[in-house]
Design a protein around this motif. Structure first.
Motif, PDB file in Angstrom:
ATOM      1  N   SER A   2       0.975  -1.163   0.101  1.00  0.00           N
ATOM      2  CA  SER A   2      -0.084   0.341   0.103  1.00  0.00           C
ATOM      3  C   SER A   2       0.874   1.110  -0.049  1.00  0.00           C
ATOM      4  O   SER A   2       1.930   1.246   0.442  1.00  0.00           O
ATOM      5  CB  SER A   2      -0.756   0.052   1.186  1.00  0.00           C
ATOM      6  OG  SER A   2      -0.132   0.206   2.410  1.00  0.00           O
TER       7      SER A   2
ATOM      8  N   ASP B 280      -0.056   5.143   0.820  1.00  0.00           N
ATOM      9  CA  ASP B 280      -0.826   6.367   0.982  1.00  0.00           C
ATOM     10  C   ASP B 280      -0.294   7.801   0.938  1.00  0.00           C
ATOM     11  O   ASP B 280       1.098   7.927   1.326  1.00  0.00           O
ATOM     12  CB  ASP B 280      -1.371   6.326   2.742  1.00  0.00           C
ATOM     13  CG  ASP B 280      -2.102   5.165   3.139  1.00  0.00           C
ATOM     14  OD1 ASP B 280      -3.441   5.335   2.987  1.00  0.00           O
ATOM     15  OD2 ASP B 280      -1.491   3.984   3.197  1.00  0.00           O
TER      16      ASP B 280
ATOM     17  N   SER C 255      -5.114   9.858   1.007  1.00  0.00           N
ATOM     18  CA  SER C 255      -5.232  10.096   2.417  1.00  0.00           C
ATOM     19  C   SER C 255      -4.830  11.368   2.985  1.00  0.00           C
ATOM     20  O   SER C 255      -4.272  12.119   2.184  1.00  0.00           O
ATOM     21  CB  SER C 255      -4.463   8.991   3.064  1.00  0.00           C
ATOM     22  OG  SER C 255      -4.705   7.607   2.649  1.00  0.00           O
TER      23      SER C 255
ATOM     24  N   ARG D  82      -6.309   7.227   6.623  1.00  0.00           N
ATOM     25  CA  ARG D  82      -7.115   6.901   5.188  1.00  0.00           C
ATOM     26  C   ARG D  82      -8.571   6.842   5.217  1.00  0.00           C
ATOM     27  O   ARG D  82      -9.085   6.945   6.303  1.00  0.00           O
ATOM     28  CB  ARG D  82      -6.641   5.427   4.848  1.00  0.00           C
ATOM     29  CG  ARG D  82      -7.046   4.952   3.627  1.00  0.00           C
ATOM     30  CD  ARG D  82      -6.570   3.511   3.307  1.00  0.00           C
ATOM     31  NE  ARG D  82      -5.254   3.296   3.392  1.00  0.00           N
ATOM     32  CZ  ARG D  82      -4.421   2.134   3.372  1.00  0.00           C
ATOM     33  NH1 ARG D  82      -5.470   1.001   3.370  1.00  0.00           N
ATOM     34  NH2 ARG D  82      -3.403   2.053   3.314  1.00  0.00           N
TER      35      ARG D  82
ATOM     36  N   GLY E 288     -11.239   4.868   7.861  1.00  0.00           N
ATOM     37  CA  GLY E 288     -10.140   4.161   7.100  1.00  0.00           C
ATOM     38  C   GLY E 288      -9.037   3.693   8.509  1.00  0.00           C
ATOM     39  O   GLY E 288      -8.851   4.440   9.393  1.00  0.00           O
ATOM     40  N   PRO E 289      -8.055   3.086   8.063  1.00  0.00           N
ATOM     41  CA  PRO E 289      -7.083   2.927   9.051  1.00  0.00           C
ATOM     42  C   PRO E 289      -6.101   4.008   9.273  1.00  0.00           C
ATOM     43  O   PRO E 289      -6.133   4.818   8.520  1.00  0.00           O
ATOM     44  CB  PRO E 289      -6.245   1.601   8.417  1.00  0.00           C
ATOM     45  CG  PRO E 289      -6.551   1.691   7.066  1.00  0.00           C
ATOM     46  CD  PRO E 289      -7.920   2.104   6.960  1.00  0.00           C
TER      47      PRO E 289
ATOM     48  N   SER F  77      -2.241   5.571  10.983  1.00  0.00           N
ATOM     49  CA  SER F  77      -0.886   5.348  11.416  1.00  0.00           C
ATOM     50  C   SER F  77      -0.231   6.720  12.139  1.00  0.00           C
ATOM     51  O   SER F  77      -0.631   7.635  11.525  1.00  0.00           O
ATOM     52  CB  SER F  77       0.022   4.903  10.378  1.00  0.00           C
ATOM     53  OG  SER F  77       1.203   4.792  10.605  1.00  0.00           O
TER      54      SER F  77
ATOM     55  N   GLU G  74      -2.321   1.110  11.987  1.00  0.00           N
ATOM     56  CA  GLU G  74      -3.001   0.031  11.459  1.00  0.00           C
ATOM     57  C   GLU G  74      -2.971  -0.189   9.932  1.00  0.00           C
ATOM     58  O   GLU G  74      -3.569  -1.130   9.228  1.00  0.00           O
ATOM     59  CB  GLU G  74      -4.518   0.624  11.436  1.00  0.00           C
ATOM     60  CG  GLU G  74      -4.900   0.721  13.057  1.00  0.00           C
ATOM     61  CD  GLU G  74      -6.149   1.443  13.427  1.00  0.00           C
ATOM     62  OE1 GLU G  74      -6.766   1.294  14.237  1.00  0.00           O
ATOM     63  OE2 GLU G  74      -6.629   2.092  12.216  1.00  0.00           O
ATOM     64  N   LEU G  75      -1.848   0.301   9.313  1.00  0.00           N
ATOM     65  CA  LEU G  75      -1.601   0.092   7.772  1.00  0.00           C
ATOM     66  C   LEU G  75      -0.956  -1.014   7.376  1.00  0.00           C
ATOM     67  O   LEU G  75      -1.447  -1.848   6.202  1.00  0.00           O
ATOM     68  CB  LEU G  75      -0.899   1.309   7.157  1.00  0.00           C
ATOM     69  CG  LEU G  75      -1.217   2.587   7.506  1.00  0.00           C
ATOM     70  CD1 LEU G  75      -0.156   3.866   6.908  1.00  0.00           C
ATOM     71  CD2 LEU G  75      -2.574   3.080   6.706  1.00  0.00           C
TER      72      LEU G  75
ATOM     73  N   ALA H 186      -4.041  -3.599   7.404  1.00  0.00           N
ATOM     74  CA  ALA H 186      -4.902  -3.391   6.222  1.00  0.00           C
ATOM     75  C   ALA H 186      -4.051  -3.658   5.075  1.00  0.00           C
ATOM     76  O   ALA H 186      -5.188  -4.052   4.149  1.00  0.00           O
ATOM     77  CB  ALA H 186      -5.245  -1.716   6.342  1.00  0.00           C
TER      78      ALA H 186
END
Length: 253
Positions: free
Chosen positions: A90, A92, A113, A130, A137-138, A140, A197-198, A201
């Motif tokens: 991912s 962001d 994000s 996010r 969304g998650p 960080s 949490e990324l 995810a």
């Protein structure tokens, strides 16, 4: 690299890494690649930073649209031709246009994000949320204090940062997109706080405990070359260093 296809600058980076068993992430890599391994382990990386001056061709990069905060979640790969690289699970980013170009032009999993970087009293705080419209969304949040520069990276620190390309899906195949930049100016760093949490995810195995490696770099200018397709072949070749890797190795003291 005769003529770059893309230029950009990576600045104020923090590298956080956790070991993971290669078999737990092998299925997440593109066809024709496998986990790159050091001493029996591969690694999950969380890397927040500031992207500056993204531009097509030899540049110059765009000062506003090409500058934004980014955080990537990544794995480490090697292909059948022995080229080592990064696989992004991912990315962001806080600027919409680069997200769209990255998703549709280079097939990278970019997400738009809300992000910010705060620098106060020698401490960096990276924040990512996010889901700009829903706010669900998650998230960080990483707080680090950069320390003294490294005179010579350890084998693990070199393995995690000396990556001269990425592996990406490419029109039903897998491509290696090479890059070139000066050797990283690396610093040790102290992790003061992390709430992330990324990684989960991105579909990766849960990482436990503190990262085994925390590094900081003020950054480097980067040039990307043309993609080369990964050619599948039988057998399991020993990973060979790329021409760029060999050149960089000769420059290290």
């Amino acid at each position: 690299m005769r003529r770059p296809s893309l230029v950009q600058g990576w600045h104020r980076l923090t590298f956080l890494h956790w070991p993971v068993e290669p078999e737990r992430v092998a299925a997440l890599l593109p066809a024709g690649t496998r986990p790159d391994i050091l001493d029996g382990a591969t690694y999950v990386g969380l890397v927040p930073f500031v992207m500056r001056g993204v531009g097509l061709g030899p540049g110059p990069g765009l000062p506003y649209l090409g500058t934004f905060c980014e955080t990537n979640v990544r794995l480490y790969s090697v292909d059948e031709q022995g080229r080592r690289g990064v696989v992004f699970r991912s990315l962001d980013a806080s600027r919409l246009l680069p997200v769209l170009v990255g998703r549709w032009g280079v097939r990278l999993p970019y997400v738009w994000s809300a992000m910010r970087l705060r620098h106060e009293s020698g401490v960096l705080t990276y924040v990512c949320r996010r889901g700009r419209t829903t706010g669900r969304g998650p998230t960080s949040r990483v707080v680090v204090r950069p320390g003294e520069p490294l005179a010579r990276p350890t084998p693990l620190e070199h393995f995690l940062t000396a990556r001269w390309g990425m592996h990406v899906p490419w029109h039903g195949r897998t491509a290696h997109l090479p890059n070139d930049h000066p050797p990283w100016p690396l610093h040790r760093a102290e992790l003061l706080h992390i709430d992330d949490e990324l990684i989960a995810a991105a579909g990766l195995p849960q990482v436990r405990g503190a990262p085994v490696s925390v590094l900081y770099s003020p950054g480097v200018p980067v040039r990307f070359g043309a993609p080369g397709l990964v050619r599948p072949r039988s057998g399991t070749p020993r990973p060979e260093r790329s021409v760029t890797e060999k050149r960089r190795a000769r420059r290290r003291p």
